[in-house]
Write a protein that holds these residues in place. Sequence first.
Motif, mmCIF file in Angstrom:
data_model
loop_
_atom_site.group_PDB
_atom_site.id
_atom_site.type_symbol
_atom_site.label_atom_id
_atom_site.label_comp_id
_atom_site.label_asym_id
_atom_site.label_seq_id
_atom_site.Cartn_x
_atom_site.Cartn_y
_atom_site.Cartn_z
ATOM 1 N N GLU A 45 5.783 -1.887 -12.261
ATOM 2 C CA GLU A 45 7.162 -1.482 -12.003
ATOM 3 C C GLU A 45 7.355 -1.123 -10.532
ATOM 4 O OE1 GLU A 45 7.940 1.739 -14.580
ATOM 5 O OE2 GLU A 45 8.052 0.506 -16.425
ATOM 6 N N LEU A 46 6.374 -0.426 -9.985
ATOM 7 C CA LEU A 46 6.443 -0.046 -8.576
ATOM 8 C C LEU A 46 6.452 -1.281 -7.678
ATOM 9 C CD1 LEU A 46 6.381 2.163 -6.407
ATOM 10 C CD2 LEU A 46 3.890 2.163 -6.581
ATOM 11 N N SER A 47 5.611 -2.272 -8.025
ATOM 12 C CA SER A 47 5.565 -3.502 -7.229
ATOM 13 C C SER A 47 6.903 -4.238 -7.283
ATOM 14 C CB SER A 47 4.447 -4.404 -7.752
ATOM 15 O OG SER A 47 4.437 -5.630 -7.070
ATOM 16 N N GLY A 48 7.537 -4.250 -8.459
ATOM 17 C CA GLY A 48 8.824 -4.912 -8.580
ATOM 18 C C GLY A 48 9.913 -4.230 -7.776
ATOM 19 N N GLU A 49 9.902 -2.904 -7.764
ATOM 20 C CA GLU A 49 10.919 -2.182 -6.990
ATOM 21 C C GLU A 49 10.716 -2.374 -5.493
ATOM 22 O OE1 GLU A 49 12.504 1.502 -7.928
ATOM 23 O OE2 GLU A 49 11.755 1.586 -9.985
ATOM 24 N N ILE A 50 9.468 -2.401 -5.052
ATOM 25 C CA ILE A 50 9.209 -2.637 -3.626
ATOM 26 C C ILE A 50 9.632 -4.052 -3.242
ATOM 27 C CG2 ILE A 50 7.392 -2.845 -1.883
ATOM 28 C CD1 ILE A 50 5.916 -0.592 -3.230
ATOM 29 N N SER A 51 9.406 -5.008 -4.144
ATOM 30 C CA SER A 51 9.811 -6.392 -3.847
ATOM 31 C C SER A 51 11.314 -6.506 -3.665
ATOM 32 C CB SER A 51 9.349 -7.318 -4.978
ATOM 33 O OG SER A 51 7.945 -7.297 -5.112
ATOM 34 N N GLY A 52 12.073 -5.627 -4.326
ATOM 35 C CA GLY A 52 13.517 -5.685 -4.212
ATOM 36 C C GLY A 52 14.083 -4.992 -2.992
ATOM 37 N N LEU A 53 13.239 -4.357 -2.201
ATOM 38 C CA LEU A 53 13.726 -3.679 -1.000
ATOM 39 C C LEU A 53 14.081 -4.693 0.084
ATOM 40 C CD1 LEU A 53 11.195 -0.698 -0.745
ATOM 41 C CD2 LEU A 53 13.570 -0.603 -1.521
ATOM 42 N N PRO A 54 15.010 -4.360 0.961
ATOM 43 C CA PRO A 54 15.359 -5.288 2.059
ATOM 44 C C PRO A 54 14.162 -5.528 2.984
ATOM 45 C CG PRO A 54 17.018 -3.550 1.818
ATOM 46 C CD PRO A 54 15.855 -3.154 0.960
ATOM 47 N N PRO A 88 -0.921 -5.932 -7.268
ATOM 48 C CA PRO A 88 -1.545 -4.624 -7.089
ATOM 49 C C PRO A 88 -2.982 -4.621 -7.608
ATOM 50 C CG PRO A 88 0.034 -4.566 -8.889
ATOM 51 C CD PRO A 88 0.189 -5.896 -8.231
ATOM 52 N N VAL A 89 -3.791 -3.765 -7.025
ATOM 53 C CA VAL A 89 -5.198 -3.629 -7.390
ATOM 54 C C VAL A 89 -5.448 -2.185 -7.807
ATOM 55 C CG1 VAL A 89 -7.576 -3.812 -6.592
ATOM 56 C CG2 VAL A 89 -5.851 -5.436 -5.765
ATOM 57 N N LEU A 90 -6.027 -2.008 -9.006
ATOM 58 C CA LEU A 90 -6.388 -0.688 -9.508
ATOM 59 C C LEU A 90 -7.880 -0.446 -9.301
ATOM 60 C CD1 LEU A 90 -4.415 -0.481 -12.865
ATOM 61 C CD2 LEU A 90 -4.222 1.126 -10.968
ATOM 62 N N ASP A 91 -8.241 0.808 -9.057
ATOM 63 C CA ASP A 91 -9.656 1.131 -8.965
ATOM 64 C C ASP A 91 -10.269 1.167 -10.367
ATOM 65 O OD1 ASP A 91 -8.592 3.425 -9.987
ATOM 66 O OD2 ASP A 91 -9.536 4.779 -8.559
ATOM 67 N N GLN A 92 -11.573 1.350 -10.433
ATOM 68 C CA GLN A 92 -12.274 1.276 -11.721
ATOM 69 C C GLN A 92 -11.828 2.365 -12.683
ATOM 70 O OE1 GLN A 92 -16.458 1.339 -10.846
ATOM 71 N NE2 GLN A 92 -16.475 -0.771 -10.028
ATOM 72 N N GLN A 93 -11.471 3.531 -12.170
ATOM 73 C CA GLN A 93 -11.034 4.623 -13.038
ATOM 74 C C GLN A 93 -9.570 4.502 -13.437
ATOM 75 O OE1 GLN A 93 -12.693 5.152 -10.111
ATOM 76 N NE2 GLN A 93 -14.694 5.467 -11.100
ATOM 77 N N GLY A 94 -8.836 3.586 -12.816
ATOM 78 C CA GLY A 94 -7.425 3.445 -13.113
ATOM 79 C C GLY A 94 -6.586 4.599 -12.596
ATOM 80 N N ALA A 95 -7.067 5.261 -11.544
ATOM 81 C CA ALA A 95 -6.353 6.428 -11.019
ATOM 82 C C ALA A 95 -5.583 6.116 -9.747
ATOM 83 C CB ALA A 95 -7.339 7.564 -10.758
ATOM 84 N N THR A 96 -6.012 5.108 -9.016
ATOM 85 C CA THR A 96 -5.395 4.788 -7.735
ATOM 86 C C THR A 96 -5.109 3.294 -7.676
ATOM 87 O OG1 THR A 96 -6.635 6.566 -6.664
ATOM 88 C CG2 THR A 96 -5.609 4.935 -5.237
#
Length: 471
Positions: free
Chosen positions: A169-178, A186-194
């Motif tokens: 969702e965050l990636s989609g909103e950033i894509s919609g910015l001017p 996006p890439v998640l770390d192994q723990q899924g925290a970052t």
Amino acid sequence: MCITLAALSVVGIPFLTAMVVSAAATVAVAVLIAITLLPALVGFARNRISPAGARGTARAAARRAGGEDGQHAPAGRATGAGLGERWGRFVTGRRVVVLLVAIPVLGALAWPANDLRLGMPDGSMAAPESTQRQAYELVAEGFGPGVNGPLMVAADVEGTDNPQRTVEELSGEISGLPNVAAVEPPVLDQQGATAMLTVIPATGPSSVETEDLVSDIRALGDTYAERGGTALWVTGQTAMNIDISGQLGDAMVPYLLIVVGLALVLLGVVFRSLLIPVTAAAGFLFTVGATFGAVVAVFQWGWLDWVFAVDETGPIISMMPIFLVGVLFGLAMDYQLFLGTRMREEYVHGAESNSAVVGGFRLGARVVTAAAVIMVSVFAGFIFSDEDMIKSMGFALAFGVLIDAFVVRMTIIPALMSVFGRATWWMPRLLARILPDADIEGERLTRNRSEPAPSGTPASEREEAAPVLYR
């Protein structure tokens, strides 16, 4: 100069702190050599320091100045006006006209500074023949200018119910910015925290549109943090430029308070005046404004770019304003001391206010002119560099010294002193009691020697106590 350079450490940028502290130490060592080693070497040389003909000329000039009977000439009397003295008479004689011409000219030079943009240099500002510039242009031509300055967005998604969905969702909103050309998966770390997202702007790293995009992403991060606790951080070349510029801008006010405050105190001690320190500091504002305006006009707007061989216009390097203020303020106060101390010396020994200003020019103008020409020549040498960043720094310093020495210190300030008259040397009694009296000009010595000797004093002692007119 040591104060203005060392005070730059308040900015809190490590490489700038190391640079200014070493520069201040160099100045301190140079001063120490000038007041210890140099006089010792001159002492070894004795009268052989100058040719015999020059010594004879100096003795003849001294006899003409003092008269055949050996008495000193009255204060303020000219014995052959030089160029500096003639300029002093012109400034004091036409003070209103001088101010009405000089101040608007500096105001016009300062006008482009309203459009000052700060940033850090990128590949587009490198020399055309450099591999850095060629690589930058190839990448921009093949993949778009934003690839040269991608934005790295880090998101803390540890506290969310579904980190993967939140990141998408965050990636989609950033894509919609001017001004967003692309957002890499996006890439998640192994723990899924970052999560890490790479954002490719549609414009280059030093453009205004890319700076606006950084602000938009950070504003989006604030919105996410308020809604679900997801925090965003943005880095990359443009983001770092914005942060460094902000840090330098925040440090400007405390830095000015330190250096200007100490300068006002020191000038007050030296000149025993309220107006001279205030006008000296205020005159520096004209120097800074005109210098920033000239830099913007040449290196940001492209005026006279063919004269200075400016290959690419763009933002002014972020550290220039505070560094420029530090160096120019130190030099400006040096020039003020060179001229002002001679003027005060004339005044405290009996010269009228305007005559004191002209008398200060008689010898002080040569020192200021020589010092300014040397500094302008040194700084102007950097204008021939292939790097626009170095070229702009050299131009700014050379132009600033030129304006401050010849327009502000040797034109505007003397004209103001002539307008104020005796009020130039006035100091409130309370302030006079608080500040120490250095008596650099020997005013107390002259005053004591002018007092009549008590009755019964031997003739030889009365002669020693007789008034001595200063030349």
